[in-house]
Design a protein around this motif. Structure first.
Motif, PDB file in Angstrom:
ATOM      1  N   GLU A 123       9.233   1.055   7.436  1.00 18.89           N
ATOM      2  CA  GLU A 123      10.347   2.035   7.609  1.00 18.89           C
ATOM      3  C   GLU A 123      11.454   1.544   8.230  1.00 18.89           C
ATOM      4  O   GLU A 123      12.628   1.468   8.136  1.00 18.89           O
ATOM      5  N   ALA A 124      11.274   0.734   9.331  1.00 20.27           N
ATOM      6  CA  ALA A 124      12.320  -0.109  10.208  1.00 20.27           C
ATOM      7  C   ALA A 124      13.166  -0.875   9.226  1.00 20.27           C
ATOM      8  O   ALA A 124      14.388  -0.973   9.222  1.00 20.27           O
ATOM      9  N   HIS A 125      12.372  -1.475   8.546  1.00 18.40           N
ATOM     10  CA  HIS A 125      12.914  -2.755   7.697  1.00 18.40           C
ATOM     11  C   HIS A 125      13.767  -2.139   6.586  1.00 18.40           C
ATOM     12  O   HIS A 125      14.920  -2.440   6.185  1.00 18.40           O
ATOM     13  N   ALA A 126      13.090  -0.687   6.004  1.00 19.58           N
ATOM     14  CA  ALA A 126      13.884   0.022   5.085  1.00 19.58           C
ATOM     15  C   ALA A 126      15.094   0.311   5.474  1.00 19.58           C
ATOM     16  O   ALA A 126      16.234   0.548   5.014  1.00 19.58           O
ATOM     17  N   ALA A 127      15.206   0.965   6.883  1.00 16.36           N
ATOM     18  CA  ALA A 127      16.405   1.636   7.408  1.00 16.36           C
ATOM     19  C   ALA A 127      17.451   0.574   7.608  1.00 16.36           C
ATOM     20  O   ALA A 127      18.614   0.731   7.427  1.00 16.36           O
ATOM     21  N   ALA A 128      17.123  -0.727   7.465  1.00 13.41           N
ATOM     22  CA  ALA A 128      18.282  -1.844   7.882  1.00 13.41           C
ATOM     23  C   ALA A 128      18.368  -2.521   6.461  1.00 13.41           C
ATOM     24  O   ALA A 128      19.167  -3.378   6.541  1.00 13.41           O
ATOM     25  N   GLY A 129      17.687  -2.035   5.477  1.00  9.32           N
ATOM     26  CA  GLY A 129      18.004  -2.594   4.348  1.00  9.32           C
ATOM     27  C   GLY A 129      17.510  -3.911   3.928  1.00  9.32           C
ATOM     28  O   GLY A 129      17.791  -4.637   2.874  1.00  9.32           O
ATOM     29  N   ALA A 134      10.273  -4.792   4.036  1.00 13.95           N
ATOM     30  CA  ALA A 134       9.785  -3.215   3.977  1.00 13.95           C
ATOM     31  C   ALA A 134       8.554  -3.252   2.832  1.00 13.95           C
ATOM     32  O   ALA A 134       7.577  -2.322   2.963  1.00 13.95           O
ATOM     33  N   VAL A 135       8.792  -3.928   1.762  1.00 19.83           N
ATOM     34  CA  VAL A 135       7.849  -3.931   0.631  1.00 19.83           C
ATOM     35  C   VAL A 135       6.538  -4.697   1.078  1.00 19.83           C
ATOM     36  O   VAL A 135       5.513  -4.052   0.844  1.00 19.83           O
ATOM     37  N   GLN A 136       6.452  -5.573   1.952  1.00 18.93           N
ATOM     38  CA  GLN A 136       5.489  -6.303   2.251  1.00 18.93           C
ATOM     39  C   GLN A 136       4.836  -5.484   3.245  1.00 18.93           C
ATOM     40  O   GLN A 136       3.522  -5.712   3.156  1.00 18.93           O
ATOM     41  N   GLU A 137       5.385  -4.918   4.384  1.00 18.75           N
ATOM     42  CA  GLU A 137       4.603  -4.034   5.067  1.00 18.75           C
ATOM     43  C   GLU A 137       3.970  -2.952   4.671  1.00 18.75           C
ATOM     44  O   GLU A 137       3.029  -2.570   5.049  1.00 18.75           O
ATOM     45  N   ARG A 138       4.969  -2.296   3.691  1.00 16.91           N
ATOM     46  CA  ARG A 138       4.262  -0.981   3.034  1.00 16.91           C
ATOM     47  C   ARG A 138       2.755  -1.605   2.411  1.00 16.91           C
ATOM     48  O   ARG A 138       2.053  -0.688   2.291  1.00 16.91           O
ATOM     49  N   VAL A 188       7.927 -10.612  -4.311  1.00 17.83           N
ATOM     50  CA  VAL A 188       8.588 -10.901  -3.051  1.00 17.83           C
ATOM     51  C   VAL A 188       8.083 -12.068  -2.329  1.00 17.83           C
ATOM     52  O   VAL A 188       8.939 -12.732  -1.920  1.00 17.83           O
ATOM     53  N   THR A 189       6.730 -12.017  -2.151  1.00 18.22           N
ATOM     54  CA  THR A 189       6.310 -12.948  -1.042  1.00 18.22           C
ATOM     55  C   THR A 189       6.339 -14.449  -1.698  1.00 18.22           C
ATOM     56  O   THR A 189       6.498 -15.378  -1.030  1.00 18.22           O
ATOM     57  N   TYR A 200      10.677  -0.266  -3.159  1.00 18.30           N
ATOM     58  CA  TYR A 200      10.155   0.000  -1.838  1.00 18.30           C
ATOM     59  C   TYR A 200       9.620   1.614  -2.034  1.00 18.30           C
ATOM     60  O   TYR A 200       8.419   2.176  -1.503  1.00 18.30           O
ATOM     61  N   HIS A 201      10.633   2.400  -2.641  1.00 18.72           N
ATOM     62  CA  HIS A 201      10.381   3.886  -2.858  1.00 18.72           C
ATOM     63  C   HIS A 201       9.082   4.126  -3.581  1.00 18.72           C
ATOM     64  O   HIS A 201       8.271   5.050  -3.431  1.00 18.72           O
ATOM     65  N   GLN A 202       8.869   3.404  -4.407  1.00 19.29           N
ATOM     66  CA  GLN A 202       7.509   3.711  -5.587  1.00 19.29           C
ATOM     67  C   GLN A 202       6.441   3.221  -4.426  1.00 19.29           C
ATOM     68  O   GLN A 202       5.322   3.946  -4.635  1.00 19.29           O
ATOM     69  N   LEU A 203       6.380   2.146  -3.761  1.00 15.50           N
ATOM     70  CA  LEU A 203       5.330   1.528  -2.959  1.00 15.50           C
ATOM     71  C   LEU A 203       5.223   2.848  -1.906  1.00 15.50           C
ATOM     72  O   LEU A 203       3.710   3.176  -1.534  1.00 15.50           O
ATOM     73  N   ARG A 204       5.954   3.460  -1.344  1.00 13.09           N
ATOM     74  CA  ARG A 204       6.005   4.294  -0.282  1.00 13.09           C
ATOM     75  C   ARG A 204       5.302   5.708  -1.067  1.00 13.09           C
ATOM     76  O   ARG A 204       4.274   6.330  -0.304  1.00 13.09           O
ATOM     77  N   CYS A 205       5.672   6.018  -2.154  1.00 15.83           N
ATOM     78  CA  CYS A 205       5.111   7.247  -2.850  1.00 15.83           C
ATOM     79  C   CYS A 205       3.516   6.851  -2.880  1.00 15.83           C
ATOM     80  O   CYS A 205       2.675   7.934  -2.843  1.00 15.83           O
TER      81      CYS A 205
END
Length: 226
Positions: A123-129, A134-138, A188-189, A200-205
């Protein structure tokens, strides 16, 4: 030279009596005459000659294609422009073709964290764009949550692909989504592709759905929830 006269007849130096020469010697004499430098002073150099031959070939090819195309040359130009537009649209939509990567490195590093900690980092990475991070951490949060629910055994060297395959056996309704998430993580990696907000939104869902999903208890790992 004297054209046809040079082919079959040569004139004596004194100009009196013409000398008849057979066809082959006459042809050879004409060939030797034409090889003299004075006849080739204005010839193009080899490079220019090759360029001229290339453009002649292009002109012939274009002429043949335009004669076979409805509307002639104009129709051919329209078709070429449409094809180029389609290629450009596909390139813009799909990006540069790349080899589909497969993860070979462990999903987690040597400092294990909980699913909640991975979610907070995502979430912190996503907030910073920072969508890649963000995808990796999720994705790490998804796998760690499955381990915390004992739907996956604790295995430090597990890759994203392995986690998706194993998690899909416990949660078959989400197996396709898990495989897609692993591919996104790999792209990504390891594949050099850039993630975006939608990815990121799809992975979060998916992460939120898996928290509420009930496992399929057949063929689960030892210690799975009963």
């Amino acid at each position: 030279m004297g054209g046809a006269a040079a082919v079959g007849t040569l004139v004596r130096a004194d100009g009196d009596i013409p000398v008849d020469v057979s066809r082959d010697p006459a042809r050879e004499a004409a060939r030797r005459e034409l090889t003299k430098p004075m006849y080739h002073e204005n010839d193009p150099n080899p490079l220019q000659q090759a360029v001229n031959e290339f453009w002649d070939w292009v002109e012939e090819l274009f002429g043949a294609a335009s004669s076979a195309t409805p509307g002639g040359a104009v129709g051919l130009v329209v078709i070429v422009l449409v094809v180029l537009a389609l290629v450009g649209a596909l390139w813009w939509r799909l990006g540069t073709p790349q080899h589909i990567p497969t993860s070979t490195s462990p999903l987690f590093d040597d400092s294990p964290r909980s699913a909640a900690e991975h979610r907070a980092a995502a979430e912190a990475h996503a907030a910073a764009g920072r969508w890649n991070e963000a995808v990796q951490e999720r994705m790490r949060a998804v796998v760690r949550a499955l381990e915390e629910r004992t739907l996956l055994d604790l295995r430090p060297g597990r890759t994203a692909d392995e986690a998706a395959a194993e998690g899909g056996r416990s949660l078959p309704a989400h197996s396709a989504q898990l495989r897609a998430a692993a591919r996104e993580f790999d792209d990504v990696t390891y594949g050099g592709r850039a993630a975006d907000q939608h990815a990121y939104h799809q992975l979060r869902c998916l992460d939120l759905e898996l928290e509420r999903a009930k496992p399929h208890l057949v063929d689960t790992y030892p210690g799975a929830a009963e």
